[in-house]
Design a protein around this motif. Structure first.
Motif, PDB file in Angstrom:
ATOM      1  N   GLN A   1       1.091  -1.236   0.163  1.00 11.03           N
ATOM      2  CA  GLN A   1       0.561   0.027   0.301  1.00 11.03           C
ATOM      3  C   GLN A   1       0.605   1.012   0.151  1.00 11.03           C
ATOM      4  O   GLN A   1       0.070   1.968  -1.181  1.00 11.03           O
ATOM      5  CB  GLN A   1      -0.729  -0.225   0.848  1.00 11.03           C
ATOM      6  N   GLU A  31     -12.089  -5.190  -4.149  1.00  8.77           N
ATOM      7  CA  GLU A  31     -11.453  -6.363  -5.185  1.00  8.77           C
ATOM      8  C   GLU A  31     -12.528  -6.044  -5.716  1.00  8.77           C
ATOM      9  O   GLU A  31     -12.556  -5.891  -7.398  1.00  8.77           O
ATOM     10  CB  GLU A  31     -10.632  -6.872  -4.770  1.00  8.77           C
ATOM     11  N   ASN A  78      -7.715  -8.370  -1.154  1.00 12.32           N
ATOM     12  CA  ASN A  78      -8.038  -6.867  -0.634  1.00 12.32           C
ATOM     13  C   ASN A  78      -9.667  -6.549  -1.081  1.00 12.32           C
ATOM     14  O   ASN A  78     -10.127  -7.063  -1.895  1.00 12.32           O
ATOM     15  CB  ASN A  78      -7.720  -5.762  -2.037  1.00 12.32           C
ATOM     16  N   LEU A  93      -9.472   1.986  -3.962  1.00 12.82           N
ATOM     17  CA  LEU A  93      -8.909   0.041  -4.489  1.00 12.82           C
ATOM     18  C   LEU A  93      -8.163   0.360  -5.625  1.00 12.82           C
ATOM     19  O   LEU A  93      -6.698   0.375  -6.057  1.00 12.82           O
ATOM     20  CB  LEU A  93      -9.622  -0.722  -3.241  1.00 12.82           C
TER      21      LEU A  93
END
Ligand code: 3PG
Length: 385
Positions: free
Chosen positions: A94, A116, A113, A123
């Motif tokens: 990240q 996603e 994640n 994201l």
């Protein structure tokens, strides 16, 4: 769309989405076809002097959680061997990933994640911040509008198609958009219901549509033939009749039957008119195979999805083997795709005799259905800006 081959990659942070969703058993990759298919793209980026960051999903883990069995570590190890260089798996990315030119790393399973699968914007922006150039190369996942396939392409400074994605799209276009004729499609597999849109779409385009597997049973029933205890979707008989009016769909004239679905079931070859009440049809018979071979001899384009029998049991594999060999022997432009199909291609050793083998399962079928692949559509949008 923009293409990776037209970009200057030297010294750039290049984020490549591959479909490295391969079978893994006890920490070992059991079929590496998708990894090998991605290799030329990765090598090209390395050779161009890019800082290569790869990403992929593996399986369907619970979103937002790390689950060891879905870690990409075995895939990275396998890829590292093929590439001849270390490929570290990066869990904490990240705050950025530092790579040298020519180095390769793989982000841990993107489906760990949160956001996603929902194509979350935050994201997607985090992925985009990792790169100067985003390369979408995962044809097998191009039917998914997710953060690593679609969202990231919205926000990356440059978004382009990688060589594998481009090759897949070219091959499918050659087979479907403007095919050399006759165009023959073979659709096998167990159920009409799961392939209905594929059958409908193909029936508008092909010169002949060959059905096999459980799918053929519903067409046999639609032609008034007995199917005994075979897998057959009686509620789709009228649909099958409609398809047969639209397009030439030859039904099997002989079949191989068994009394039970098992590896040790005795196989019996008989006319399609002679299927008994307690029979189950598990393969096409030799006369049907011979007729199929004739059709394929004359074809100029062949699209193949799905086995025509229960080929995992050898006594019901002759139809699919015969079909594989006929495709291998043909001069037509041939394309094979979809999960089980590739297992058959491997089992009968025809991989290097099919013109193009797609890495797509669901994506291949959705393309054939005429659906828009969202991860490709966004590249088109970005290219037109
Ligand atoms: C596939 O194997 O078909 C692709 O990798 C997509 O996987 P998914 O169906 O879990 O999205």
């Amino acid at each position: 769309v923009k293409l990776m081959k037209d970009q200057d990659l030297a010294g750039k942070r290049v984020l490549i989405r591959e479909d490295l969703n391969v079978p893994v058993k006890d920490g070992v990759v059991t079929s590496d076809a998708r990894i090998r298919a991605a290799l030329p793209t990765i090598k090209a980026a390395v050779d161009a002097g890019a800082k290569v960051l790869l990403m992929s999903h593996l399986g369907r883990p619970t979103e937002g959680e790390y689950e060891e069995e879905f870690s990409l570590a075995p895939v990275a190890a396998h890829l590292g061997k093929l590439l001849g260089k270390d490929v570290p798996v990066i869990k904490d990315w990240q705050s950025g990933v530092e790579l040298a030119a020519g180095q390769v790393a793989l982000l841990e399973n993107v489906r760990f994640n949160k956001g996603e699968k929902k194509d979350d914007e935050a994201l997607s922006k985090q992925y985009a911040a990792l790169c100067d150039i985003f390369v979408m190369d995962a044809f097998g996942t191009a039917h998914r509008a997710q953060a690593s396939t679609h969202g990231v392409a919205k926000f990356a400074p440059i978004a382009c198609a990688g060589p594998l994605l481009a090759a897949e799209l070219d091959a499918l276009e050659k087979a479907l958009a403007n095919p050399a004729r006759p165009l023959v499609a073979i659709v096998g597999g167990s159920k009409v219901s799961t392939k209905l849109t594929v059958l409908e779409s193909l029936s508008d385009k092909v010169d002949q549509l060959i059905v096999g597997g459980g799918i053929a049973n519903t067409f046999l029933a639609a032609s008034g033939k007995p199917v005994g205890k075979s897998l057959c979707e009686h509620d789709l008989i009228d649909t099958a009749k409609g398809l047969m009016q639209k397009c030439d769909i030859p039904v099997p004239t002989d079949v191989v039957t068994g009394k039970e679905f098992s590896e040790s079931a005795a196989a019996e070859t008989k006319s399609a008119d002679a299927v008994a009440d307690d029979d189950m049809i598990f393969d096409i018979g030799p006369d049907t195979s011979a007729a199929l071979e004739e059709i394929l001899k004359n074809a100029k384009t062949i699209i193949w999805n799905g086995p025509v029998g229960v080929f995992e049991f050898d006594q019901f594999g002759a139809g699919t083997e015969h079909l594989s060999k006929a495709i291998a022997a043909s001069d037509a432009f041939s394309i094979a795709g979809g999960g089980d199909t590739l297992a058959a291609v491997d089992k009968y050793g025809i991989a290097d005799k099919v013109s193009y083998i797609s890495t797509g399962g669901g994506a291949f079928l959705e393309y054939v259905e005429g659906k828009v692949l969202p991860a490709v559509a966004i590249l088109e949008t970005r290219a037109s800006e």
